[in-house]
Motif scaffolding. Structure first.
Motif, PDB file in Angstrom:
ATOM      1  N   LEU A 131       0.802  -1.202  -0.105  1.00 34.13           N
ATOM      2  CA  LEU A 131      -0.332   0.365   0.359  1.00 34.13           C
ATOM      3  C   LEU A 131       1.158   1.226   0.404  1.00 34.13           C
ATOM      4  N   ALA A 132       1.410   1.180   0.133  1.00 30.84           N
ATOM      5  CA  ALA A 132       3.071   2.564   0.875  1.00 30.84           C
ATOM      6  C   ALA A 132       4.016   2.311   1.358  1.00 30.84           C
ATOM      7  N   MET A 133       5.649   2.532   0.454  1.00 29.34           N
ATOM      8  CA  MET A 133       6.693   2.657   0.872  1.00 29.34           C
ATOM      9  C   MET A 133       6.359   3.532   2.811  1.00 29.34           C
ATOM     10  N   LEU A 134       7.321   3.120   3.470  1.00 23.75           N
ATOM     11  CA  LEU A 134       7.560   3.761   4.527  1.00 23.75           C
ATOM     12  C   LEU A 134       8.197   4.476   4.110  1.00 23.75           C
ATOM     13  N   MET A 135       9.599   3.991   3.893  1.00 24.18           N
ATOM     14  CA  MET A 135      11.226   5.230   4.036  1.00 24.18           C
ATOM     15  C   MET A 135      12.122   4.935   2.930  1.00 24.18           C
ATOM     16  N   SER A 136      12.819   5.536   2.648  1.00 26.84           N
ATOM     17  CA  SER A 136      14.068   5.973   2.087  1.00 26.84           C
ATOM     18  C   SER A 136      15.958   5.780   2.263  1.00 26.84           C
ATOM     19  N   GLN A 137      15.944   4.997   2.709  1.00 23.91           N
ATOM     20  CA  GLN A 137      18.342   5.009   2.563  1.00 23.91           C
ATOM     21  C   GLN A 137      17.732   4.422   3.979  1.00 23.91           C
ATOM     22  N   GLY A 138      18.254   4.370   5.016  1.00 22.78           N
ATOM     23  CA  GLY A 138      18.635   4.541   6.258  1.00 22.78           C
ATOM     24  C   GLY A 138      18.801   3.290   7.115  1.00 22.78           C
ATOM     25  N   ASN A 139      19.457   2.327   5.343  1.00 22.13           N
ATOM     26  CA  ASN A 139      19.980   1.418   5.962  1.00 22.13           C
ATOM     27  C   ASN A 139      21.113   1.450   5.479  1.00 22.13           C
ATOM     28  N   GLY A 140      22.916   0.324   6.584  1.00 17.48           N
ATOM     29  CA  GLY A 140      24.348   0.090   6.116  1.00 17.48           C
ATOM     30  C   GLY A 140      24.710  -0.761   6.465  1.00 17.48           C
ATOM     31  N   ILE A 141      25.861  -0.749   5.895  1.00 13.90           N
ATOM     32  CA  ILE A 141      26.684  -1.868   6.060  1.00 13.90           C
ATOM     33  C   ILE A 141      27.131  -1.868   6.867  1.00 13.90           C
ATOM     34  N   ALA A 142      27.575  -3.366   7.223  1.00 19.09           N
ATOM     35  CA  ALA A 142      28.376  -2.498   9.154  1.00 19.09           C
ATOM     36  C   ALA A 142      29.432  -3.655   9.196  1.00 19.09           C
ATOM     37  N   ALA A 143      30.626  -3.165   9.052  1.00 21.17           N
ATOM     38  CA  ALA A 143      31.711  -4.182   8.994  1.00 21.17           C
ATOM     39  C   ALA A 143      32.669  -4.198  10.708  1.00 21.17           C
ATOM     40  N   SER A 144      33.250  -5.315  10.610  1.00 23.96           N
ATOM     41  CA  SER A 144      34.363  -5.561  12.313  1.00 23.96           C
ATOM     42  C   SER A 144      35.031  -4.744  11.741  1.00 23.96           C
ATOM     43  N   ASN A 145      35.414  -4.725  13.116  1.00 22.36           N
ATOM     44  CA  ASN A 145      36.878  -3.854  13.403  1.00 22.36           C
ATOM     45  C   ASN A 145      37.860  -4.906  12.899  1.00 22.36           C
ATOM     46  N   ALA A 146      37.602  -5.662  12.672  1.00 19.35           N
ATOM     47  CA  ALA A 146      38.768  -6.663  12.660  1.00 19.35           C
ATOM     48  C   ALA A 146      39.317  -7.068  11.259  1.00 19.35           C
ATOM     49  N   VAL A 147      37.989  -6.516  10.566  1.00 18.19           N
ATOM     50  CA  VAL A 147      38.191  -5.775   8.782  1.00 18.19           C
ATOM     51  C   VAL A 147      38.699  -4.192   8.602  1.00 18.19           C
ATOM     52  N   LYS A 148      39.098  -4.039   9.648  1.00 18.98           N
ATOM     53  CA  LYS A 148      39.798  -2.307   9.051  1.00 18.98           C
ATOM     54  C   LYS A 148      40.408  -2.559   8.562  1.00 18.98           C
ATOM     55  N   ASP A 149      42.193  -3.535   8.537  1.00 16.71           N
ATOM     56  CA  ASP A 149      42.411  -3.363   7.666  1.00 16.71           C
ATOM     57  C   ASP A 149      42.006  -3.464   6.259  1.00 16.71           C
ATOM     58  N   GLY A 150      41.061  -4.513   5.670  1.00 16.94           N
ATOM     59  CA  GLY A 150      40.561  -4.185   4.065  1.00 16.94           C
ATOM     60  C   GLY A 150      40.033  -2.844   4.001  1.00 16.94           C
ATOM     61  N   ASN A 151      39.997  -1.668   5.032  1.00 18.22           N
ATOM     62  CA  ASN A 151      39.436  -0.255   4.377  1.00 18.22           C
ATOM     63  C   ASN A 151      37.977  -0.534   3.144  1.00 18.22           C
ATOM     64  N   LEU A 152      37.301  -1.893   3.473  1.00 14.15           N
ATOM     65  CA  LEU A 152      36.173  -1.658   3.045  1.00 14.15           C
ATOM     66  C   LEU A 152      35.225  -0.377   2.804  1.00 14.15           C
ATOM     67  N   SER A 153      34.513   0.094   1.292  1.00 13.60           N
ATOM     68  CA  SER A 153      34.174   0.949   0.647  1.00 13.60           C
ATOM     69  C   SER A 153      32.649   0.675   0.447  1.00 13.60           C
ATOM     70  N   VAL A 154      31.985   1.770   0.264  1.00  9.83           N
ATOM     71  CA  VAL A 154      31.178   1.667  -1.419  1.00  9.83           C
ATOM     72  C   VAL A 154      31.569   0.912  -2.218  1.00  9.83           C
ATOM     73  N   ASP A 155      32.596   1.348  -2.961  1.00  9.87           N
ATOM     74  CA  ASP A 155      33.259   1.169  -4.143  1.00  9.87           C
ATOM     75  C   ASP A 155      34.588   0.474  -3.747  1.00  9.87           C
ATOM     76  N   LEU A 156      34.336  -1.270  -3.630  1.00  7.55           N
ATOM     77  CA  LEU A 156      35.847  -2.106  -3.497  1.00  7.55           C
ATOM     78  C   LEU A 156      36.104  -2.177  -3.883  1.00  7.55           C
ATOM     79  N   LYS A 157      36.337  -2.164  -5.420  1.00  2.00           N
ATOM     80  CA  LYS A 157      37.202  -2.321  -6.436  1.00  2.00           C
ATOM     81  C   LYS A 157      38.372  -1.335  -6.459  1.00  2.00           C
TER      82      LYS A 157
END
Length: 445
Positions: A136-162
């Motif tokens: 019947l309706a969309m409740l919200m847009s955006q407001g979601n995220g992908i969290a990564a563990s501190n254990a993989v901070k060395d991976g420097n993961l970002s939205v553009d993994l390439k």
């Protein structure tokens, strides 16, 4: 009825009853403010509705906030409807309870990840039992995220993994003797779709290069701490809380993946809507007014305060307030960024009104289901996807509610498509040519 169904019915009836008593015996809801009108919403004795009550379920993430606000600020009551809003223990619980329906001690509908309503309608996630539903309706847009563990901070993961993390996932598997583990709270829906899109756009095959897991939200913080998972895709306030608690960082928010993207929706059992069309319109009018009110920047602090209560989210106000105001710490370097346009949107966006259930957007989730072969035999052709989408998504009731509210013409869409959509990796989705979109995707199952 099986013993399991009897147990679910009993527990759901108990939960609904306790929430109704809580509303009767506790403090009365705040009736102040709303929309463009500074006067308080006032309920009238008789709105000519077929019923005065509906039971809806919610999961305590920001997508459900308009439902909570519409209850607490009196917008549903203003239109003659009492909404019994009950917190669901999990997405599987919500699914099982909508199969039961309120007559069986469950719920009539509520907040849903997509394409759950479509797949409940088709019996694909309900053991073959088809329970037709309407989006019947969309409740919200955006407001979601992908969290990564501190254990993989060395991976420097970002939205553009390439760019940020070439070769990281292969290196992780070689170093640890196991694949990188990424999780979400319900399979084959929003949260899994976002993490799959993110990985695939970065050249990472989610079915070969990582291990995907379904994990209850309540277990994610501990899982991130003890290393049983390295990433988690979900709605705020969970990603913000993971950062706030020092458990991990935010490689990406979904607004970076697709600006003003479709998120979770209000959907209700078709039999309830068909029996109560006027009440359905009243439900939508209350929702729309709540979304308009809470989308104003000056109201976000009050929204956080409402949601923080034990009755609703039981989350500290500062965590909710930061998430609602688009205050993030992004990337492994935890760079602070405040940008409300990248945070949760409830009404206005640069792509028009958020609340409207564009068929072009609800179709996209079915196309992604085809891409990853989530539901073979149910959704495996564009024609099947379109047929299901046309049957489940109801734009007409939203339009009726908007007209009865007297919304300006600029806020009332005139078609079922929002037009072409562009993702962060340059991929374009043209709703007029869904097959071309699927063909353009380099990684798929």
């Amino acid at each position: 009825m099986s013993k399991r169904r009897q147990f679910l019915a009993l527990m759901s009836a108990t939960l609904v009853g306790s929430v109704m008593l809580g509303g009767c015996l506790g403090n009365p809801p705040d009736r102040g403010g709303g929309g463009g009108d500074t006067s308080a919403p006032v309920a009238t004795a008789d709105k000519g509705l077929e019923t005065k009550t509906i039971s809806l379920g919610f999961i305590p993430i920001l997508e459900a906030a308009p439902l909570v606000v519409a209850v607490e600020k009196g917008y549903f009551a203003k239109h003659g409807l009492e909404v019994n809003l009950t917190k669901q223990a999990s997405w599987p619980s919500a699914r099982d309870n909508v199969v039961l329906g309120s007559a069986g001690g469950g719920i009539d509908g509520g907040q849903w990840q997509m394409p759950m309503p479509q797949m409940i309608s088709e019996g694909a996630i309900t053991d073959g039992k088809k329970v037709p539903m309407y989006v019947l309706a969309m409740l919200m847009s955006q407001g979601n995220g992908i969290a990564a563990s501190n254990a993989v901070k060395d991976g420097n993961l970002s939205v553009d993994l390439k760019t940020s993390s070439p070769g990281f996932f292969d290196a992780f598997a070689k170093k640890n003797g196991s694949k990188f583990k990424a999780s979400y709270t319900f399979p084959k829906s929003n949260q899994e779709i976002w993490i799959r899109y993110w990985l695939a756009a970065g050249g990472v095959d989610p079915d070969k290069d990582v291990e995907l897991l379904t994990v209850p939200a309540t277990e994610t913080l501990q899982g991130m701490k003890n290393g049983t998972m390295q990433a988690f895709s979900t709605g705020d306030p969970w990603p913000s809380r993971i950062v706030k608690d020092g458990v991990g960082y935010l490689p990406a928010i979904t607004a970076q993946i697709w600006k003003s993207h479709p998120e979770e929706y209000l959907a209700v059992r078709a039999d309830w809507v068909d029996k109560h069309p006027k009440a359905t319109v009243a439900l939508l009018k209350g929702l729309i007014e709540a979304q308009m009110w809470m989308d104003k920047a000056e109201n976000r602090s009050e929204v956080a305060k409402i949601l923080s209560s034990r009755k609703w989210y039981n989350i500290p106000v500062p965590v909710l307030e930061e998430a609602l105001k688009g205050q993030y710490k992004l990337g492994a370097d935890m760079k602070p960024e405040t940008n409300p346009a990248m945070g949760p949107l409830y009404w206005a966006s640069d792509r028009g009104v958020i609340s409207y259930p564009y068929k072009s957007l609800t179709l996209w989730f079915l196309l992604e289901s085809m891409r990853w072969k989530f539901y073979p035999g149910v959704v495996d052709t564009v024609d099947k996807a379109k047929a299901i989408n046309d049957k489940v998504t109801r734009e007409d009731l939203w339009l009726e509610a908007a007209k009865e509210l007297g919304l300006p013409a600029a806020d009332i869409p005139t078609g079922s498509s929002r037009g072409k959509e562009t993702f962060f990796d340059g991929v374009t989705y043209d709703p007029e040519n869904p097959q071309a979109y699927l063909d353009s995707l380099k990684i798929k199952k």
